[in-house]
Write a protein that holds these residues in place. Structure first.
Motif, PDB file in Angstrom:
ATOM      1  N   MET A   9       0.804  -1.007   0.162  1.00 47.00           N
ATOM      2  CA  MET A   9      -0.143  -0.123  -0.055  1.00 47.00           C
ATOM      3  C   MET A   9       1.051   1.159   0.025  1.00 47.00           C
ATOM      4  O   MET A   9       1.738   1.262   0.771  1.00 47.00           O
ATOM      5  N   ASN A  11       0.081   4.854  -0.318  1.00 49.29           N
ATOM      6  CA  ASN A  11      -0.460   5.714   0.456  1.00 49.29           C
ATOM      7  C   ASN A  11      -1.762   5.884   0.824  1.00 49.29           C
ATOM      8  O   ASN A  11      -2.508   5.443  -0.095  1.00 49.29           O
ATOM      9  N   MET A  12      -2.103   6.723   1.653  1.00 46.50           N
ATOM     10  CA  MET A  12      -3.709   7.028   1.705  1.00 46.50           C
ATOM     11  C   MET A  12      -4.020   8.596   1.692  1.00 46.50           C
ATOM     12  O   MET A  12      -3.077   9.319   2.078  1.00 46.50           O
ATOM     13  N   SER A  67       4.984   3.938   5.759  1.00 53.32           N
ATOM     14  CA  SER A  67       3.638   4.131   5.453  1.00 53.32           C
ATOM     15  C   SER A  67       3.547   5.869   5.162  1.00 53.32           C
ATOM     16  O   SER A  67       4.282   6.618   5.730  1.00 53.32           O
ATOM     17  N   LEU A  69       1.026   9.217   4.079  1.00 59.70           N
ATOM     18  CA  LEU A  69      -0.451   9.783   4.195  1.00 59.70           C
ATOM     19  C   LEU A  69      -0.103  11.130   3.124  1.00 59.70           C
ATOM     20  O   LEU A  69       0.614  12.139   3.414  1.00 59.70           O
ATOM     21  N   TYR A  93     -14.883   6.064   3.710  1.00 58.35           N
ATOM     22  CA  TYR A  93     -13.722   6.287   4.414  1.00 58.35           C
ATOM     23  C   TYR A  93     -14.071   6.289   6.004  1.00 58.35           C
ATOM     24  O   TYR A  93     -14.982   6.691   6.341  1.00 58.35           O
ATOM     25  N   VAL A  96      -8.024   6.392   9.603  1.00 56.87           N
ATOM     26  CA  VAL A  96      -6.678   5.767   9.575  1.00 56.87           C
ATOM     27  C   VAL A  96      -6.168   5.198  10.928  1.00 56.87           C
ATOM     28  O   VAL A  96      -6.385   6.148  11.921  1.00 56.87           O
TER      29      VAL A  96
END
Length: 152
Positions: A9, A11-12, A67, A69, A93, A96
């Protein structure tokens, strides 16, 4: 069975009104600002489906470097919807979650410095975790989890 093409993954993303306030809030949690940039033009709009766009982004990274964001402030086109303060059972959503040390100290600091609010309370799950949901800058919902017995 189909081949698994997933690598990680990356990023968010969270859209915000104030990039400066959001960066400051997530820095308080412990993320580091990796960089800021403008992403604009027709090519970017082809990715998002928004057409010609101009978005200021800030990429935040966790201390372990694994990770990220991505905080985004849309300049054009204008934001047309706002779901930041939706309850935790709203579709889409949710939040997080960050693994943290000393959840009590961090929550107190986020409340004092950024006006954050607990959604409920800090609770303990068995002998494993202490957890909470908190509304941060702009009402963004985040989760905090302190692993018990792991103070490192």
């Amino acid at each position: 069975m189909a081949e698994n093409n997933l690598l990680r993954m990356d990023n968010m993303g969270i859209a915000v009104e104030s990039l400066d306030n959001a960066v400051s809030f997530f820095e308080e949690i412990g993320l580091k600002l990796e960089g800021r940039a403008n992403v604009e033009g027709e090519w970017a709009g082809r990715v998002t489906g928004l057409g010609d766009q101009n978005v200021e982004i800030a990429m935040m990274v966790t201390p372990d470097g694994h990770s990220r964001l991505e905080l985004s402030r849309f300049i054009t086109p204008e934001t047309i919807s706002d779901h930041r303060t939706a309850p935790v059972n709203a579709l889409g959503y949710l939040r997080v979650m960050f693994a943290v040390k000393d959840i009590d100290e961090l929550v107190a600091r986020l409340v004092a410095k950024h006006g954050a609010q607990l959604e409920g309370e800090i609770v303990q799950y068995k002998n494993s975790y202490r957890l909470c949901y908190i509304r941060g800058v702009e009402g963004i919902l985040i989760g905090l989890a302190e692993e018990l017995g792991n103070k490192g």
